[in-house]
Design an enzyme around this catalytic site. Structure first.
Site, PDB file in Angstrom:
ATOM      1  N   CYS A  44      -6.827  -1.139   9.319  1.00  0.00           N
ATOM      2  CA  CYS A  44      -6.579  -2.354   8.346  1.00  0.00           C
ATOM      3  C   CYS A  44      -6.376  -1.220   6.891  1.00  0.00           C
ATOM      4  CB  CYS A  44      -8.044  -3.110   7.805  1.00  0.00           C
ATOM      5  SG  CYS A  44      -9.609  -2.126   7.952  1.00  0.00           S
ATOM      6  N   SER A  45      -7.097  -1.232   5.869  1.00  0.00           N
ATOM      7  CA  SER A  45      -6.897  -0.316   4.980  1.00  0.00           C
ATOM      8  C   SER A  45      -7.945   0.774   5.191  1.00  0.00           C
ATOM      9  CB  SER A  45      -7.258  -0.846   3.577  1.00  0.00           C
ATOM     10  OG  SER A  45      -6.261  -1.996   3.312  1.00  0.00           O
TER      11      SER A  45
ATOM     12  N   GLY B 232     -10.465   0.801   7.418  1.00  0.00           N
ATOM     13  CA  GLY B 232     -11.043   0.688   8.650  1.00  0.00           C
ATOM     14  C   GLY B 232     -12.409   0.470   8.890  1.00  0.00           C
ATOM     15  N   TRP B 233     -13.058  -0.006   8.075  1.00  0.00           N
ATOM     16  CA  TRP B 233     -14.268  -0.422   8.274  1.00  0.00           C
ATOM     17  C   TRP B 233     -14.879  -2.103   7.920  1.00  0.00           C
ATOM     18  CZ3 TRP B 233     -15.401   3.802   3.977  1.00  0.00           C
ATOM     19  CH2 TRP B 233     -14.962   3.268   2.659  1.00  0.00           C
ATOM     20  N   ASP B 234     -13.871  -2.691   7.758  1.00  0.00           N
ATOM     21  CA  ASP B 234     -13.965  -4.177   7.530  1.00  0.00           C
ATOM     22  C   ASP B 234     -13.268  -4.831   8.655  1.00  0.00           C
ATOM     23  OD1 ASP B 234     -14.162  -3.755   4.042  1.00  0.00           O
ATOM     24  OD2 ASP B 234     -15.726  -4.185   5.404  1.00  0.00           O
TER      25      ASP B 234
ATOM     26  N   ASN C 265       0.550  -1.164   0.019  1.00  0.00           N
ATOM     27  CA  ASN C 265      -0.147  -0.137  -0.209  1.00  0.00           C
ATOM     28  C   ASN C 265       0.826   1.313   0.032  1.00  0.00           C
ATOM     29  OD1 ASN C 265      -3.200   0.319   0.237  1.00  0.00           O
ATOM     30  ND2 ASN C 265      -2.458  -1.900   1.157  1.00  0.00           N
TER      31      ASN C 265
ATOM     32  N   ASN D 232      -7.948  -9.927   2.530  1.00  0.00           N
ATOM     33  CA  ASN D 232      -8.890  -9.126   2.290  1.00  0.00           C
ATOM     34  C   ASN D 232     -10.258  -9.641   2.063  1.00  0.00           C
ATOM     35  OD1 ASN D 232      -8.796  -9.869  -0.473  1.00  0.00           O
ATOM     36  ND2 ASN D 232      -6.734  -9.046  -0.713  1.00  0.00           N
TER      37      ASN D 232
END
Lengths: 576, 409
Positions: free
Chosen positions: A339-340, A342-344, A251, A276
Site C-alpha cells: 500500500c503506502s 505496507g503496514w495497514d 503519491n 486510507n
C-alpha cells in the site's frame, strides 16, 4: 494514583445501555489506577462493573441539569456507560481524572506493565513462546530451495519496523536486499508473507517504491525478478497496490508511487482500491452510530448503513484477499502486495488471503500465529492505531477491526470451516485495545525488544488458549470438504451483514439470544461427560476388586494387578 | 395441437449456459413438450439442468457480440427432477372440523357450523366454520351479506392460556350511507361475550378505511360496535407489494457487484419495511391476546391477504404447536388454503416477468420471509428449517393450483 482526584463517589447511578439495561442502578463509583469500578448498592447482588481505563475511548460531560451531572463513557469495544453523579463538583473531578487516566502518556502507566515483574517470571517468559513463527514458516515448507532465511535484518539495521526473522527469494543477495530497502518507503523491502506449497506461488509484502515520476533502482528491480524466479511455474508476478489508483498516482508527486511496468518487466500491476485510514476511521464512527440507534425504522437503518460505507470497505478488503488467493491457488502466480507504508492495508490483504488459502489459519492456534506473523512481527502500528497512549488522533484507525470482521463474514458463509466462533474474534478485538497483555503493545518488533516487553508483561495467547472451550465452534469439521483447501467466498453485496455481535450490543438483552452453536456445544459436552462416566464405570468391576473372582470379566482389569480402587473389605486381590 | 408439435428444433449442440453464481458451461440443449433440458458436456460433471417450461417467465433475445449466443433465458428457479412430493399427499392436514375436534376447550362457547356446506353463503370459506354457540345459522347468513365476499367473522385461533380468540373477516359493507347490520353486531357481541372489550386490527390506515365507504365498504364504527376498540395498521398489499418484490429481485440481481448502491436499492424496494410492518403488526396482535388478554378481530378489505398474514404470524408467535413441522403445515392449510387465499391469482408469475397482472401479489412469499426472520431470531424455536420455507416458495410458484387447491368448485 496522582491523577485521581476523587477515588470514591457515592449515590451514583449507572446505566449500561449496551448490556440492555433499561433502568439505571444506584451504587458507589471507585477510581483505581487501572479501572473504574461501580458497585451496586443492592445488598443481595453487590454487582460490580469494571471498566479498564485503556478501554475508554472518550469521556463526555454534557451540560448539567437540575437533577445532577452526567458523564458518558464510550469504550473501544463500543460499550457505552451513562453515569449520573449528584454533585457537580464530583462529576468535574471524576471527568478530569478519567480523561487523564484514559490517556496514558507512557507505557509504564498501562495495566500490563503495572505489576511486579518478579512474580511468575518464568511463566511469563514462557507465555511468549506460545506462538512459534519459525515453526509456522516450517509448516509452510520454508526455508526451501526457493525461499531462504536472511540475517540481513537480524539487528533491525536494514528496516527497523520489520521483524528480525525474514524470508526472501533464494537469489536475493544481501546487496539486493539493502538496495531494494533503500528504494522502499520506510525501508520495507519485499519479504515473504505466505508460501503456497501446492502451486509454489507466494504472497510477498512490502511498501510503495520511492519512484516518484522517473526514479529507478536496479536492486529493487532485481528483487522483484528474484521473487518471480522463486516461482518456477510462472514467468511473471502480480503487483497488487491496495490503494485507489488516484491516491497511488498522487503519491508520485511526493517522490513515491507505484511500480512502472516499463521498468519492471514481468509484472502485472493491479490496483484494488481500499481507502486510507482516515476514511476508515470516520466510516467506523458512522456504523457505531447506526448500532446505537434506538428503534430505528427500516429506512433509517438501511440508509445509515449505506451512508457509513462500512460494508463497502469490508468488501474491498475481502476482494483484495480473494484476488490474491485466486492468483496464488488457481493461477499459480506469485503476488507482491503493498500500500503506502505496507503496514495497514498490506497486512489486511495478506492475512485475509492466508485465511482463504490455508486451513491451518482457520484454527485457533493458526489464527494466533497469523496475527503474530502478519500483524505483530511485520510492524503494524498497534499502539498508534488503537490509541494505547495519548497520541495523534489522526493515527487512530480500525484496521485490525476490519480484518477480524472479514474473518467473521467468512465464518458466516462457511460455518463449518473455522475452529473458532465469533466470541474468539471479539476477545481478540477487546485485547487489541485493552492493554491487559503485552502482545499488542508498541509499534514494531524492535520497539518491543527495546522495551523488554517479554520480561515485563504477559502474552495474551496462553490465556485465550486456556479459555478455548468458550471459543470453540461446535460445527467445525476439519475433514469436511468445506473446511479443507481454499475458501472461495461469495462477495456479492448482499452477502455482507452488519456484525451485530460487535456493533449492536443493545441486542445483548434478556432473553438471551438463542444460539444453535452454543446449544450444540452444550449437548456435545454433556455427551462427552456421559461417555467419560461410562468409561469410568467400566473400569471398576461390579462389586469392587475384593469380590473379583477368577473367570469373571477380566477385560478392563489391570494386568499388572495394580489396585485402582479400594473395595469395602480393604485391600485388593491380585489379578491372575 | 400438442405442445410437442410446436417444436421446430428438438436438439441444439454447443450451447453455453450462463447462470448467476456458476461458471459458464457448454453442452446440449433439448426441448421437450414440458421441459428444457441442458446437459453439460464436461466429462467430469454430469450436470443436468431441467427447466419446466411453465416456469419460464421471460425470454429475451440478446445479441452477444463475439460468440453469437442464441439468447438467454431468465427463469424463476429450476425444478428438481420430479420426485414424489410428499407435501402433495397431504390433502387434509387440517381443517376447521379437525381443529375443532382437537381443541376441546372450544366446545364450551363455540360451535362448528356447516351453514356454508354448499359454499353458497361464502364462496371462499370452507364448508365448516367455527362460530359462537349462541349464534344460529340464520344469523350467520344475514351477517355474511354484510361482509365483502360473504366473509363473516369466524374463529381462527383459540388461546388456551386465557380463552381469548382471534377471529377474522373482511370489511363490513357499511357504504356511504353508514348501513348497519344487527346480525353482524350480534355475532361480534357474542365473540367478546364475557369480556369487557375486544380489539379490531384493521390492516388499512384509518384514512383508507374511511375512503372505503365511498366504494361500498367501510369499518366498524364506535357507535354500532361500542365494545370494540379499533387499531389501524397500514399494510401494503396488491400491486405495490408486487412492485416491491420486483425491485428487490432487481437489486439482488445487479451484476455490477457495486456495494455503493446495494443498500439504497434494497431500501428503495421497501420489501424489508413490509416485512417489518407485518411482523410488528403480528406482534401487536399477539400482545392484545396474550398480554392484554382480549380477543381480536382482524380484517382488511377483502380479508384474503394481510388478514391471513398476520393471523398466521400471530399464531406462530403465541402457539408452540404451530412451530412444529406438522403444526406449521396444518397452520398453512387452515389459514391460507382453507381460508381462501387466491393462490392462482397471486402467484401467477415471478418477479422476473414483465407481465403485471392485476391480482398479483406476493403475500404468501412475504409470509415465508417473515417466518424466516422469526427463525433467524429464534433458531431453536422452530421445528423446521429454512429448507422447508424454500420448498414451499418454489412449490407455490410451480403449481399454485394443484398444491394449494384454490377453488374447490
Amino acid at each position: 494514583m496522582e491523577h485521581i482526584r476523587t477515588p470514591k463517589v457515592e449515590q451514583v447511578r449507572l446505566l449500561d445501555r449496551s448490556a440492555g439495561q433499561r433502568k439505571a442502578s444506584v451504587g458507589t463509583l471507585y477510581l483505581s489506577a487501572t479501572h473504574t469500578i461501580f458497585v451496586e448498592n443492592n445488598p443481595e447482588t453487590r454487582r460490580e462493573t469494571w471498566v479498564l481505563h485503556s478501554m475508554v475511548s472518550s469521556v463526555e460531560r454534557p451540560p448539567s441539569t437540575p437533577t445532577g451531572s452526567q458523564l458518558i463513557l464510550r469504550c473501544k469495544d463500543f460499550r457505552v456507560f451513562h453515569i449520573f453523579i449528584p454533585q457537580e463538583r464530583d462529576s468535574v473531578d471524576v471527568h478530569a481524572s478519567l480523561v487523564r487516566l484514559s490517556r496514558p502518556e507512557k507505557y509504564s502507566e498501562l495495566y500490563c506493565l503495572s505489576f511486579n515483574p518478579n512474580v511468575n517470571k518464568e511463566e511469563r517468559e514462557e507465555s511468549w513462546n506460545f506462538t512459534d513463527l519459525t515453526a509456522d514458516y516450517k509448516r509452510m515448507g520454508v526455508p526451501n530451495n526457493l525461499w531462504v532465511a536472511t540475517a540481513a535484518n537480524s539487528e533491525y539495521r536494514v528496516c527497523d519496523t520489520y521483524p528480525s526473522e525474514l524470508f526472501v527469494p533464494k537469489s536475493a543477495t544481501p546487496a539486493i536486499i539493502v538496495g531494494s530497502s533503500r528504494f522502499r518507503s520506510r525501508g520495507r523491502f519485499p519479504a515473504l508473507s505466505y508460501f503456497h506449497q501446492d502451486t509454489l506461488a507466494a504472497v510477498c509484502r512490502c511498501s510503495q517504491p520511492l519512484s516518484g515520476f522517473s526514479g529507478r533502482s536496479q536492486e529493487d528491480e532485481m528483487m522483484l525478478q528474484a521473487v518471480m524466479k522463486s516461482n518456477p511455474g510462472s514467468d511473471y508476478i502480480y503487483v497488487v497496490d491496495t490503494r485507489p489508483k488516484l491516491n497511488a498516482m498522487a503519491n508520485r508527486a511526493a517522490g513515491k508511487g507505484y511500480e512502472n511496468e516499463d521498468h519492471y518487466t514481468n509484472i502485472k500491476l493491479q490496483f484494488i482500491g481500499i481507502e486510507n485510514i482516515h476514511v476508515m476511521r470516520s466510516s467506523q464512527q458512522k456504523i457505531i452510530d447506526v448500532g446505537e440507534m434506538r428503534a430505528p425504522s427500516m429506512t433509517d437503518f438501511l440508509w445509515g448503513l449505506e451512508n457509513s460505507g462500512w460494508l463497502k470497505h469490508i468488501k474491498a478488503v475481502l476482494d483484495a484477499g480473494v484476488f490474491i488467493a485466486r492468483a496464488v491457488a488457481d493461477e499459480g502466480i506469485s503476488v507482491l502486495v503493498h500500500c503506502s507504508d505496507g503496514w495497514d492495508r498490506t497486512a489486511q490483504a495478506c492475512s485475509v488471503a492466508s485465511i482463504l488459502l490455508d486451513p491451518y489459519y482457520r484454527t485457533i492456534k493458526g489464527l494466533m500465529a497469523l496475527i503474530e506473523k502478519d500483524w505483530v512481527s511485520f510492524g503494524h502500528k498497534f499502539s498508534h492505531r488503537y490509541a494505547h497512549l495519548d497520541g495523534d488522533p489522526k493515527e487512530v484507525s480500525p484496521v485490525i477491526d476490519q480484518f477480524l470482521e472479514c474473518v467473521w463474514q467468512l465464518s458466516e458463509q462457511f460455518p463449518c470451516a473455522f475452529e473458532f466462533n465469533e466470541r474468539f474474534l471479539i476477545a481478540i478485538h477487546t485485547h487489541v485495545y485493552s492493554c491487559q497483555y503485552g502482545t499488542f503493545l508498541g509499534n514494531c518488533q524492535k520497539e518491543r525488544r527495546d522495551m523488554r516487553l517479554c520480561e515485563r508483561s504477559h502474552s495474551v495467547w496462553p490465556q485465550l488458549w486456556k479459555d478455548r472451550a468458550e471459543y470453540a465452534n461446535p460445527l467445525y469439521k476439519a475433514e469436511l470438504s468445506q473446511s479443507q483447501g481454499v475458501l472461495r467466498p461469495n462477495t456479492t453485496p448482499y452477502c455482507f451483514k452488519m456484525w451485530k455481535g460487535l456493533y449492536n450490543h443493545v441486542e445483548k438483552s434478556t432473553p438471551p439470544r438463542q444460539s444453535p452453536a452454543d446449544f450444540l456445544a452444550a449437548v456435545k459436552e454433556e455427551s462427552q461427560q456421559l461417555e467419560e462416566e461410562l468409561t469410568n464405570h467400566q473400569e471398576v468391576p461390579p462389586g469392587g476388586p475384593t469380590h473379583q473372582q477368577q473367570g469373571s470379566r477380566q477385560e478392563d482389569s489391570n494386568p499388572d494387578g495394580e489396585a485402582n480402587h479400594m473395595g469395602e473389605g480393604g485391600g485388593s486381590e491380585e489379578d491372575d | 395441437m400438442e405442445f410437442a408439435e410446436h417444436i421446430k428444433t428438438a436438439n441444439v449442440e454447443d450451447v453455453v449456459l450462463r447462470q448467476p453464481l456458476h461458471p459458464p458451461s457448454r453442452g446440449t440443449l433439448c426441448i421437450t413438450g414440458h421441459h428444457l433440458l441442458f446437459s453439460d458436456r464436461e466429462e467430469s460433471s454430469s450436470r443436468q439442468v431441467l427447466l419446466l417450461l411453465r416456469n419460464i417467465d421471460a425470454i429475451e433475445k440478446s445479441v452477444e457480440n463475439l460468440l453469437g449466443y442464441p439468447g438467454f433465458f431468465s427463469n424463476a428457479g429450476h425444478s428438481e427432477r420430479p420426485t414424489d412430493l410428499s407435501l402433495e399427499d397431504q390433502w387434509d392436514l387440517s381443517s376447521p372440523e379437525k381443529h375443532y375436534s382437537q381443541m376441546k376447550e372450544l366446545h364450551e362457547r363455540w360451535r362448528l357450523s356447516s351453514v356454508n356446506r354448499d359454499y353458497l353463503v361464502c364462496a371462499s370459506y370452507p364448508p365448516a366454520v367455527i362460530v359462537p354457540h349462541s349464534i344460529d345459522d340464520d344469523t350467520l347468513k344475514k351477517a355474511a351479506k354484510f361482509r365483502q365476499g360473504g366473509r363473516f367473522p369466524i374463529l381462527c385461533y383459540y388461546h388456551r392460556k386465557n380463552g381469548m380468540v382471534i377471529v377474522r373477516s373482511s370489511q363490513p359493507l357499511t357504504g356511504a350511507n353508514r348501513k348497519r347490520c344487527k346480525e353482524d353486531e350480534l355475532l361480534l357481541q357474542a365473540v367478546i361475550d364475557g369480556s369487557d372489550k375486544g380489539y379490531i386490527i384493521d390492516t388499512r390506515s384509518s384514512q383508507q378505511a374511511q375512503q372505503a365507504r365511498m366504494t361500498g365498504g367501510g369499518f366498524e364504527s364506535k357507535s354500532c360496535y361500542s365494545r370494540w376498540k379499533r387499531l389501524h395498521r397500514q399494510m401494503e398489499r396488491g400491486k405495490s407489494l408486487q412492485e416491491s418484490l420486483i425491485k428487490l429481485v432487481e437489486a439482488c440481481g445487479d451484476e455490477s457487484h457495486n456495494m455503493d448502491r446495494w443498500l439504497s436499492k434494497l431500501e428503495n424496494s421497501k420489501w424489508l419495511s413490509h416485512v417489518q410492518t407485518a411482523l410488528s403488526t403480528a406482534g401487536l396482535l399477539a400482545e392484545c391476546v396474550e398480554r392484554d388478554g382480549h380477543s381480536v378481530l382482524v380484517h382488511g378489505s377483502e380479508g384474503t391477504d394481510c388478514s391471513l398474514l398476520i393471523s398466521t404470524l400471530a399464531q406462530l408467535i403465541m402457539d408452540p404447536h404451530c412451530r412444529t413441522m406438522e403444526g406449521f403445515l396444518a397452520l398453512l392449510e387452515r389459514e391460507w388454503v382453507q381460508a381462501g387465499h387466491p393462490f392462482q391469482h397471486r402467484c401467477a408469475h415471478s418477479a422476473y416477468s414483465h407481465a403485471r397482472l392485476q391480482q398479483e401479489s406476493p403475500v404468501f412469499l412475504l409470509l415465508l420471509d417473515c417466518v424466516w426472520q422469526l427463525w433467524r431470531q429464534f433458531p431453536l424455536a422452530l421445528g423446521f428449517s429454512e429448507a422447508l420455507l424454500l420448498r414451499l416458495a418454489s412449490q407455490t410458484r410451480r403449481r399454485p393450483n394443484t398444491l394449494k387447491r384454490f377453488r374447490r368448485k
